[in-house]
Motif scaffolding. Structure first.
Motif, mmCIF file in Angstrom:
data_model
loop_
_atom_site.group_PDB
_atom_site.id
_atom_site.type_symbol
_atom_site.label_atom_id
_atom_site.label_comp_id
_atom_site.label_asym_id
_atom_site.label_seq_id
_atom_site.Cartn_x
_atom_site.Cartn_y
_atom_site.Cartn_z
ATOM 1 N N LEU A 150 0.829 -1.204 0.000
ATOM 2 C CA LEU A 150 0.000 0.000 0.000
ATOM 3 C C LEU A 150 0.864 1.255 0.000
ATOM 4 C CD1 LEU A 150 -2.802 -0.970 2.560
ATOM 5 C CD2 LEU A 150 -3.012 -0.796 0.071
ATOM 6 N N SER A 153 2.790 1.761 -3.378
ATOM 7 C CA SER A 153 1.940 2.101 -4.521
ATOM 8 C C SER A 153 1.127 3.368 -4.291
ATOM 9 C CB SER A 153 1.004 0.931 -4.843
ATOM 10 O OG SER A 153 0.187 0.616 -3.720
ATOM 11 N N ARG A 155 -0.939 4.126 -1.850
ATOM 12 C CA ARG A 155 -2.307 3.921 -1.357
ATOM 13 C C ARG A 155 -2.360 3.795 0.160
ATOM 14 N NH1 ARG A 155 -4.041 -1.334 -4.169
ATOM 15 N NH2 ARG A 155 -1.827 -1.779 -3.835
ATOM 16 N N VAL A 158 -5.600 4.170 2.377
ATOM 17 C CA VAL A 158 -6.627 3.148 2.588
ATOM 18 C C VAL A 158 -6.171 2.096 3.591
ATOM 19 C CG1 VAL A 158 -7.542 3.496 0.272
ATOM 20 C CG2 VAL A 158 -5.901 1.636 0.671
#
Length: 245
Positions: A150, A153, A155, A158
């Motif tokens: 996560l 990348s 992200r 989240v």
């Protein structure tokens, strides 16, 4: 942007890990009281509370310390980030891990006291078997890959929902019910309740968790070889403007 002072991050990690164990142990006690004759329902109730509680705690503590709450996450963060100057320093790691363990123990004590139990009651639940250790390897490896994937990348935002969902589901698909955290494992030994683990079972679980973390690092090397560059965003971004050392 500058990093939050270490003392504040250490306090946050202690509080966050402690509250996580309080959720784990407390919801386990509640589940056993609410559904005394249905172990499956007890596990569902326990897992549901942990998934939601972990997501909330990451949201609450993440901006301060990254919300690691887990020695193997902190260790991997240091290991992957050390070559790029990101993530935890060795000094940070040496402060995070004791705070997480102490917080975990105090969290179990708090849960025990809230339910009228003795402050400390050593767990008698034996969890010693090769298939359980394998479950811990899988659970911990999956958690490491998820968290760093996560971050790598872009992200990390989240992570609260994703990590909560992973731990909630891993409670069911792993034979060990996914402890995946040495500090939480140690804390759970201080409560002879539904979520407990006997002190004698700790070494096998902790060794399996370390092995799982190493396996996770291996998978990251293949899938996300630049993961170390995003170590500052593990589990969530924890920098602030104008912080003073």
């Amino acid at each position: 942007m500058s990093v939050t002072p270490l003392w504040r991050r250490v306090v946050a990690e202690g509080i966050g890990t402690g509250l996580l164990v309080t959720v784990v142990v407390g919801s386990g006690i509640a589940a056993a009281k609410l559904s005394p004759d249905d172990v499956g329902l007890q596990l569902l109730e326990n897992a549901f509370a942990i998934a939601l509680g972990l997501a909330v705690l990451i949201l609450m503590i993440g901006p301060v310390s990254g919300a690691h709450f887990n020695p193997v996450v902190s260790a991997v963060d240091w290991w992957l980030g050390r070559r790029t100057g990101t993530g935890l320093t060795a000094r940070d790691l040496g402060a995070y891990i004791p705070a997480q363990i102490i917080g975990a123990v105090l969290g179990a004590v708090l849960a025990n006291l809230m339910y009228g139990e003795a402050a400390v009651s050593w767990s008698t639940t034996e969890r010693t078997a090769p298939h359980l250790w394998l479950g811990e390897v899988v659970a911990t490896a999956g958690l490491i890959v998820l968290i760093f994937a996560l971050a790598a990348s872009g992200r990390a935002a989240v992570a609260p929902a994703a990590v909560g969902a992973y731990i909630g589901s891993a409670y069911w698909f792993t034979s060990s019910t996914s402890f995946a955290n040495p500090a939480v494992t140690i804390g759970r030994a201080f409560s002879d309740t539904f979520a407990g683990i006997a002190p004698g079972s700790l070494p096998g679980f902790v060794i399996a968790q370390i092995a799982g973390a190493a396996a996770g690092v291996g998978v990251l090397a293949v899938l996300y070889p630049q993961a170390g560059r995003a170590a500052d965003d593990v589990v969530t971004s924890h920098t602030e403007t104008g912080a003073s050392k």
